[in-house]
Scaffold this motif. Structure first.
Motif, PDB file in Angstrom:
ATOM      1  N   GLU A  18       0.837  -1.203   0.000  1.00 40.11           N
ATOM      2  CA  GLU A  18       0.000   0.000   0.000  1.00 40.11           C
ATOM      3  C   GLU A  18       0.874   1.257   0.000  1.00 40.11           C
ATOM      4  O   GLU A  18       1.998   1.222   0.496  1.00 40.11           O
ATOM      5  CB  GLU A  18      -0.904  -0.003   1.232  1.00 40.11           C
ATOM      6  N   PRO A  19       0.394   2.353  -0.562  1.00 49.53           N
ATOM      7  CA  PRO A  19       1.181   3.598  -0.517  1.00 49.53           C
ATOM      8  C   PRO A  19       1.508   3.969   0.920  1.00 49.53           C
ATOM      9  O   PRO A  19       0.666   3.865   1.814  1.00 49.53           O
ATOM     10  CB  PRO A  19       0.248   4.632  -1.150  1.00 49.53           C
ATOM     11  N   GLY A  20       2.752   4.358   1.133  1.00 49.35           N
ATOM     12  CA  GLY A  20       3.163   4.750   2.461  1.00 49.35           C
ATOM     13  C   GLY A  20       3.108   6.253   2.631  1.00 49.35           C
ATOM     14  O   GLY A  20       2.317   6.946   1.972  1.00 49.35           O
ATOM     15  N   VAL A  21       3.948   6.764   3.500  1.00 52.84           N
ATOM     16  CA  VAL A  21       4.010   8.198   3.741  1.00 52.84           C
ATOM     17  C   VAL A  21       5.077   8.845   2.850  1.00 52.84           C
ATOM     18  O   VAL A  21       4.926   9.971   2.406  1.00 52.84           O
ATOM     19  CB  VAL A  21       4.296   8.482   5.231  1.00 52.84           C
ATOM     20  N   TRP A  22       6.154   8.082   2.566  1.00 49.16           N
ATOM     21  CA  TRP A  22       7.249   8.621   1.743  1.00 49.16           C
ATOM     22  C   TRP A  22       7.575   7.755   0.543  1.00 49.16           C
ATOM     23  O   TRP A  22       8.403   8.128  -0.290  1.00 49.16           O
ATOM     24  CB  TRP A  22       8.491   8.837   2.612  1.00 49.16           C
ATOM     25  N   ALA A  26       4.467   0.502  -4.955  1.00 51.81           N
ATOM     26  CA  ALA A  26       5.438  -0.193  -5.804  1.00 51.81           C
ATOM     27  C   ALA A  26       6.853  -0.055  -5.239  1.00 51.81           C
ATOM     28  O   ALA A  26       7.634  -1.013  -5.245  1.00 51.81           O
ATOM     29  CB  ALA A  26       5.379   0.357  -7.227  1.00 51.81           C
ATOM     30  N   ASP A  27       7.188   1.138  -4.738  1.00 50.34           N
ATOM     31  CA  ASP A  27       8.502   1.354  -4.122  1.00 50.34           C
ATOM     32  C   ASP A  27       8.682   0.453  -2.906  1.00 50.34           C
ATOM     33  O   ASP A  27       9.751  -0.140  -2.701  1.00 50.34           O
ATOM     34  CB  ASP A  27       8.656   2.809  -3.672  1.00 50.34           C
ATOM     35  N   ARG A  28       7.660   0.368  -2.087  1.00 50.84           N
ATOM     36  CA  ARG A  28       7.749  -0.425  -0.856  1.00 50.84           C
ATOM     37  C   ARG A  28       7.964  -1.905  -1.181  1.00 50.84           C
ATOM     38  O   ARG A  28       8.732  -2.596  -0.497  1.00 50.84           O
ATOM     39  CB  ARG A  28       6.482  -0.213  -0.016  1.00 50.84           C
ATOM     40  N   LEU A  29       7.333  -2.370  -2.225  1.00 59.38           N
ATOM     41  CA  LEU A  29       7.542  -3.768  -2.623  1.00 59.38           C
ATOM     42  C   LEU A  29       8.942  -3.976  -3.185  1.00 59.38           C
ATOM     43  O   LEU A  29       9.536  -5.056  -3.025  1.00 59.38           O
ATOM     44  CB  LEU A  29       6.478  -4.193  -3.635  1.00 59.38           C
ATOM     45  N   ASN A  30       9.484  -2.961  -3.837  1.00 57.26           N
ATOM     46  CA  ASN A  30      10.875  -3.060  -4.289  1.00 57.26           C
ATOM     47  C   ASN A  30      11.841  -3.107  -3.110  1.00 57.26           C
ATOM     48  O   ASN A  30      12.884  -3.759  -3.182  1.00 57.26           O
ATOM     49  CB  ASN A  30      11.219  -1.893  -5.219  1.00 57.26           C
ATOM     50  N   ALA A 101      12.322   9.118   4.524  1.00 55.97           N
ATOM     51  CA  ALA A 101      12.309   7.962   3.624  1.00 55.97           C
ATOM     52  C   ALA A 101      13.102   6.799   4.208  1.00 55.97           C
ATOM     53  O   ALA A 101      12.723   5.636   4.069  1.00 55.97           O
ATOM     54  CB  ALA A 101      12.872   8.357   2.260  1.00 55.97           C
ATOM     55  N   TYR A 102      14.210   7.111   4.883  1.00 58.78           N
ATOM     56  CA  TYR A 102      15.011   6.063   5.518  1.00 58.78           C
ATOM     57  C   TYR A 102      14.204   5.356   6.609  1.00 58.78           C
ATOM     58  O   TYR A 102      14.235   4.120   6.714  1.00 58.78           O
ATOM     59  CB  TYR A 102      16.277   6.669   6.124  1.00 58.78           C
ATOM     60  N   VAL A 103      13.483   6.102   7.436  1.00 56.20           N
ATOM     61  CA  VAL A 103      12.721   5.510   8.533  1.00 56.20           C
ATOM     62  C   VAL A 103      11.638   4.574   7.992  1.00 56.20           C
ATOM     63  O   VAL A 103      11.452   3.459   8.501  1.00 56.20           O
ATOM     64  CB  VAL A 103      12.122   6.606   9.431  1.00 56.20           C
ATOM     65  N   GLU A 104      10.926   5.006   6.960  1.00 55.26           N
ATOM     66  CA  GLU A 104       9.904   4.117   6.398  1.00 55.26           C
ATOM     67  C   GLU A 104      10.540   2.899   5.739  1.00 55.26           C
ATOM     68  O   GLU A 104      10.026   1.783   5.857  1.00 55.26           O
ATOM     69  CB  GLU A 104       9.032   4.863   5.382  1.00 55.26           C
ATOM     70  N   LEU A 105      11.663   3.098   5.060  1.00 54.54           N
ATOM     71  CA  LEU A 105      12.403   1.981   4.471  1.00 54.54           C
ATOM     72  C   LEU A 105      12.789   0.979   5.558  1.00 54.54           C
ATOM     73  O   LEU A 105      12.642  -0.246   5.387  1.00 54.54           O
ATOM     74  CB  LEU A 105      13.640   2.521   3.758  1.00 54.54           C
ATOM     75  N   ALA A 132       0.861  -4.267  -5.706  1.00 55.15           N
ATOM     76  CA  ALA A 132       0.978  -2.871  -5.300  1.00 55.15           C
ATOM     77  C   ALA A 132      -0.364  -2.162  -5.472  1.00 55.15           C
ATOM     78  O   ALA A 132      -1.046  -2.337  -6.489  1.00 55.15           O
ATOM     79  CB  ALA A 132       2.045  -2.160  -6.121  1.00 55.15           C
ATOM     80  N   THR A 133      -0.726  -1.374  -4.485  1.00 59.30           N
ATOM     81  CA  THR A 133      -1.939  -0.563  -4.552  1.00 59.30           C
ATOM     82  C   THR A 133      -1.587   0.804  -5.118  1.00 59.30           C
ATOM     83  O   THR A 133      -0.646   1.443  -4.641  1.00 59.30           O
ATOM     84  CB  THR A 133      -2.545  -0.402  -3.145  1.00 59.30           C
ATOM     85  N   PRO A 134      -2.301   1.266  -6.134  1.00 60.70           N
ATOM     86  CA  PRO A 134      -1.985   2.584  -6.703  1.00 60.70           C
ATOM     87  C   PRO A 134      -2.190   3.690  -5.678  1.00 60.70           C
ATOM     88  O   PRO A 134      -2.965   3.564  -4.735  1.00 60.70           O
ATOM     89  CB  PRO A 134      -2.984   2.718  -7.865  1.00 60.70           C
TER      90      PRO A 134
END
Length: 236
Positions: A18-22, A26-30, A101-105, A132-134
């Motif tokens: 799901e889309p995060g905060v930063w 799709a990025d989170r799944l990567n 971005a680092y903290v969410e990563l 991934a959720t748009p």
């Protein structure tokens, strides 16, 4: 397996897409894919055995097109967390990888690692990466977050504003240092702790020594946790 655990792990896994905060979904799944790739990265293996990781140069074995800073952060967090330093953190966080971005990563890597480790312990196949959720990240930073306690700014309980998520009060979390570590991105902090407390113990149960909430007791849980911490070079 406890039903709450059966429910919590799939929920946490789906939320990674799901889309995060930063980061986008799709990025989170990567980030998840890169965390898995780090376990077989030749450069990470060489650095792990070197006297100093900075003495070994080269390129990571990557699985995605994430930025070099993000890839470096993911691979080091997965492969050699005990030797991360503030100097490394300052080098890694830059215009292409901010504190937020680092903290969410870090939260995504921690959740993915916990779920994958759980599945490996059961001897089951690792879960397929979810869809991934748009949607776009909200990119909201808590106004009360302040530097000082750790490498990145953190949000203390007394600085939580009415429009911040209830990252402490809603779950009885006391705002200890372990809670504050991911507090710069409250949603990422809550996602990790909602899963973690189900795997371990909720805040109130952890301090209730008159009752055992798991098949093993408090002392046994802490002995296992201490041994895992030593194996992972956890200085905390």
């Amino acid at each position: 397996m406890r039903q709450e655990l059966r429910d919590a792990l799939p929920k946490a896994w789906r939320a990674l897409g799901e889309p995060g905060v930063w980061w986008t979904g799709a990025d989170r799944l990567n980030i998840v894919r890169e965390a898995r790739a780090a376990r077989a990265c030749a450069l990470c293996a060489k650095r792990k055995t070197a006297l100093s990781p900075q003495s070994v140069t080269g390129r990571h074995d990557t699985a995605t097109n994430l930025s070099p800073s993000a890839i470096e952060a993911i691979h080091r967090i997965v492969s050699d967390p005990g030797r991360l330093s503030e100097a490394w953190y300052r080098r890694t966080t830059s215009a292409e990888l901010t504190d937020e971005a680092y903290v969410e990563l870090l939260s995504v890597v921690a959740i993915a690692t916990a779920v994958d480790t759980f599945d490996r312990a059961l001897g089951t196949t690792l879960r397929a990466v979810p869809q991934a959720t748009p949607g776009e990240p909200s990119r909201r930073r808590p106004k009360g977050a302040k530097p000082g306690l750790g490498w990145m700014p953190m949000l203390a309980p007394e600085d939580v504003a009415p429009d911040d998520p209830p990252l402490y009060s809603s779950a009885g979390r006391i705002g200890g240092n372990v809670h504050r570590a991911l507090s710069l991105v409250p949603a990422a902090m809550m996602q990790f702790w909602d899963m973690f407390e189900t795997m371990y113990l909720p805040q109130d149960a952890m301090r209730d020594f008159g009752r055992e909430y798991r098949a093993i007791g408090h002392a046994q849980i802490e002995m296992l946790a201490a041994r895992v911490a030593v194996r992972n070079q956890c200085l905390y």
